[in-house]
Design a protein around this motif. Structure first.
Motif, PDB file in Angstrom:
ATOM      1  N   VAL A 321     -70.058   5.642  40.330  1.00 42.50           N
ATOM      2  CA  VAL A 321     -70.428   5.553  38.917  1.00 42.50           C
ATOM      3  C   VAL A 321     -71.791   6.206  38.692  1.00 42.50           C
ATOM      4  O   VAL A 321     -71.999   6.948  37.723  1.00 42.50           O
ATOM      5  N   VAL A 325     -71.155   9.682  36.478  1.00 43.35           N
ATOM      6  CA  VAL A 325     -71.289   9.319  35.063  1.00 43.35           C
ATOM      7  C   VAL A 325     -72.713   9.633  34.589  1.00 43.35           C
ATOM      8  O   VAL A 325     -73.674   9.244  35.236  1.00 43.35           O
ATOM      9  N   ARG A 330     -74.011   5.098  31.468  1.00 47.87           N
ATOM     10  CA  ARG A 330     -73.857   4.408  32.740  1.00 47.87           C
ATOM     11  C   ARG A 330     -73.688   2.890  32.588  1.00 47.87           C
ATOM     12  O   ARG A 330     -72.858   2.282  33.267  1.00 47.87           O
ATOM     13  N   ALA A 333     -70.259   2.269  31.519  1.00 46.62           N
ATOM     14  CA  ALA A 333     -69.330   2.581  32.610  1.00 46.62           C
ATOM     15  C   ALA A 333     -69.277   1.447  33.623  1.00 46.62           C
ATOM     16  O   ALA A 333     -68.195   1.085  34.110  1.00 46.62           O
TER      17      ALA A 333
END
Length: 398
Positions: A321, A325, A330, A333
């Protein structure tokens, strides 16, 4: 306060919060053995009362990234500390199944704050992504590892209520210290994970779908193994073991997961994430299959392999992640990542009870091994997709 000091303090509290998040959530699966003795209810009846806690743990993670963006990550983490402390007192005061169910749901709601918020804070303040993720993972693993042993010790010496009251007091103390020592979110001392370019991919949608399958299956194997572990040791390592010894053996199994997280943290800074993910994914179906088909020492060996893979995967998935991302998205996410991983897997509590009644832990662990095979397939798909060439048109801006 300078950025370097703020980052150091933030990381310390984020690490402690990770330990508490896993410790407190796993008190009940061990304490339930003592509660069953006191109340006369069966293990299956009592363990089902925790379903709401584990569902809330995942379901309520979804809005936490948005709330953190709106009200500040420091505010949300402070609510985590105080909410966890108060919910521990609530569970300790429960005197009937309904009260247990309600307070465990509140505990699950508080626990949902940590992962999306704490992971974002860690990545924002990390100086070396792999190393700091690995260290943070070890803190979480040590929380899970010591939950069984400490709970068994407190329940044996002072009654099962003490197993919730003592951690509750510690959570409140940590919350007060956090507010006093960390004045705000800050931007971190950068040069860090948040400043690194995002890794471009050729086919982001299929990659997200494969990653989602890995997250959901990983959440299933994680919850099945960690929730059932004390009772698995009780039934399949040595029937009739004292509660304190059961907790100690379960703790020892968790320790191997901590060692794997340290190793994975170092390797992430040196090697490709898809390669590491694929190599680690082999261990879950292997370890769970061995545990399902054996008892005694071979079963413990299977559980050690499983725990190493489970906690290693957590570090790798969080790093994915962070590296795939963009920083702006973030926090959200991470919310989606933990929503997927923990919401569906929250339903494993009644599933454990049902499968245990029908086929014992051989069946429970066999089903977990099947989910482990899904993780391997997803890791293989992730590896293949990330090997496809990226055109300039689809590469995101760094």
């Amino acid at each position: 306060m300078d950025a370097e000091t703020l980052s150091r303090r933030t990381l310390r509290f984020v690490n402690v919060a990770h330990a508490l998040d896993h410790f407190v959530l796993l008190i009940y699966p061990t304490a339930v053995i003592a509660i069953a003795t006191q109340t006369g209810l069966s293990y299956g009846e009592l363990i089902q009362l925790a379903t709401g806690a584990f569902v809330a743990f995942g379901l309520c993670a979804l809005p936490m990234g948005w709330l953190a963006d709106r009200f500040g990550r420091r505010t949300l983490l402070a609510i985590f500390f105080f909410g966890y402390g108060l919910s521990c007192f609530g569970v300790a005061s429960a005197g009937n199944p309904t009260a247990f169910m309600v307070w465990l749901c509140v505990l699950g709601l508080a626990s949902a704050i940590y992962h999306p918020v704490g992971s974002t804070m860690l990545v924002s303040h990390a100086r070396r992504l792999g190393r700091d993720l690995g260290v943070n993972g070890v803190w979480g693993n040590l929380g899970a590892a010591t939950a069984s042993g400490v709970t068994a010790l407190l329940a044996t010496a002072f009654g099962w209520q003490a197993a919730f009251v003592v951690p509750g007091l510690f959570c409140l103390a940590c919350g007060a210290a956090f507010l006093a020592l960390v004045p705000g979110d800050g931007t971190g001392s950068q040069g860090q994970a948040g400043a690194k370019p995002v890794i471009p991919v050729a086919r982001p949608i299929p990659l997200l779908l494969v990653f989602a399958f890995a997250i959901v299956a990983g959440g299933m194997t994680f919850n099945i193994t960690t929730i059932a572990l004390p009772k698995v040791v009780d039934e399949r390592v040595g029937d009739g073991l004292p509660l304190l010894l059961i907790g100690s053996v379960a703790t020892l199994v968790f320790v191997f997961g901590a060692l794997t997280q340290l190793l994975m943290g170092r390797l992430i800074d040196r090697y490709s994430l898809p390669v590491l993910f694929l190599g680690l994914s082999v261990l879950q179906p292997l370890g769970l299959g061995l545990a399902a088909a054996s008892t005694g020492v071979p079963l413990l060996a299977g559980l050690v392999l499983t725990m190493a893979a489970l906690y290693g995967q957590v570090v790798i998935n969080d790093a994915m992640v962070a590296r795939y991302v963009p920083p702006l998205y973030r926090a959200r996410a991470y919310s989606v990542r933990y929503f997927l991983g923990f919401t569906i897997s929250g339903f494993v509590v009644p599933m454990i009870a049902l499968l245990h009644d029908r086929g014992g832990f051989g069946l429970v662990l066999g089903i977990a091994a099947a989910f482990g095979a899904v993780i391997f397939a997803a890791a293989l798909g992730f590896f293949v997709l990330t090997r496809q060439p990226v055109s300039r048109a689809v590469a995101p801006a760094a």
